[in-house]
Scaffold this active site. Sequence first.
Site, PDB file in Angstrom:
ATOM      1  CG  PHE A 133      11.103   2.975   3.047  1.00  0.00           C
ATOM      2  CD1 PHE A 133      10.518   1.773   2.690  1.00  0.00           C
ATOM      3  CD2 PHE A 133      11.486   3.850   2.039  1.00  0.00           C
ATOM      4  CE1 PHE A 133      10.310   1.443   1.356  1.00  0.00           C
ATOM      5  CE2 PHE A 133      11.280   3.535   0.703  1.00  0.00           C
ATOM      6  CZ  PHE A 133      10.695   2.318   0.367  1.00  0.00           C
ATOM      7  CG  ASP A 218      17.210   7.847   4.167  1.00  0.00           C
ATOM      8  OD1 ASP A 218      16.840   8.840   3.508  1.00  0.00           O
ATOM      9  OD2 ASP A 218      16.789   6.697   3.951  1.00  0.00           O
ATOM     10  CE  LYS A 247      10.585   9.952  -0.831  1.00  0.00           C
ATOM     11  NZ  LYS A 247       9.655   9.423  -1.846  1.00  0.00           N
TER      12      LYS A 247
END
Length: 402
Positions: A133, A218, A247
């Site tokens: 993702f 990532d 995040k």
Amino acid sequence: YTPTRQDFNQYMVPVFAPAEFILVRGEGSRLWAQNDTDYIDFAGGIAVNALGHAHPVAVNALIEQGKKLWHVSNNYTNEPVLVLAKKLVESTFADKVFFANSGAEANEAALKLARKVGLAKGKSTIVAFNNAFHGRTLFTVATGGQPKYSQDFAPLPSGIIHVPFNDLDTAKAVIDDKICAVIVEPIQGEGGVLPADRAFLQGLRRLCDEQGVVLIFDEVQTGVGRTGSLYAYMDTGVIPDILTTAKALGGGFPIGAMLTTDTYAKAFVVGDHGSTYGGNALACAVAGAVFDFINTPEVLAGVITRSQRMLDKLTQLNQTYQVFEAIRGKGLLLGAVLKPEYANNAKDIVSLASEQRLLVLVAGGNVVRFAPSLVISDEEIDEGMARFGRALQQFVHHTPSK
């Protein structure tokens, strides 16, 4: 006017299905809804609220910067963005930073940069992994290895190959001189809290070096202390060429960044990429304060001790209720994998947990995910796990095994 949950159905585009209660305030790892019901937060805004809610370090940074300068556009620069960039460079492998608003935008920048580097050598294909993702833009959703997020939006950007995660032999078969980049998560978060094997990541680094391929990590979900290291790559023996972070970086204030070396950064020139809000003074001031607080031996070591406390509690609960076949992850990104007979019930457990006033997450469909504050107290861990135990008791009582 006090909003109700019905207002969501009336006014919001229906791409989310939020809980029936509305949260109005938080402190530490506790939240309160409109009716003053309290919740323990093991979800952390999906690994975002690294210092919990209303932490003085973040609040004070926001207030102080809010009185000075909010936004000036990238026609000018500002002090907080330069301070934060310096911190990121001095704390990592990177020489240069690009700021954006989100993880998806950080990944978009990384993929565009890698494509430009590759195209200069006549290659453009990107290798990504099944179940990955990387965000919700069209480029990142095409790169992510979960068709459920991309199949309704074809035609998708082309030149992307997906191979099995943690399968070095298959990766070796496709990483050749036509590949411009490999993008990988050190732990697949949305895909089920599935850690990459060290040997797999080290093998990817070797393959990329042999073929002149850009290696992108990532770390949107694993970065800024989440695994007990400042970034997860620091524990793998692998240094990526490009790293993305978001995040936890802003502790709840929207910010993302792409980190890279001078070698690759110079492929971008003025006008190649941009972001109106990227490098916003408010966001960077908050992120700088949060980053300083987390990037200390005490906080990073505390992630490991808190992780062990949660693992011990989860193991005890599983000995009683026997619903999980494995508990995996690292630091405070943990996933409890449901046994095959309960594989479709993760959402049921999350729902029962919220009835017991605990917030947890689903990952990969059959995993209950935990991503709490990095500074959650022992008392909050214990109370949250007690509530989780009551949810599991209800689940086992009401769910016939298949």
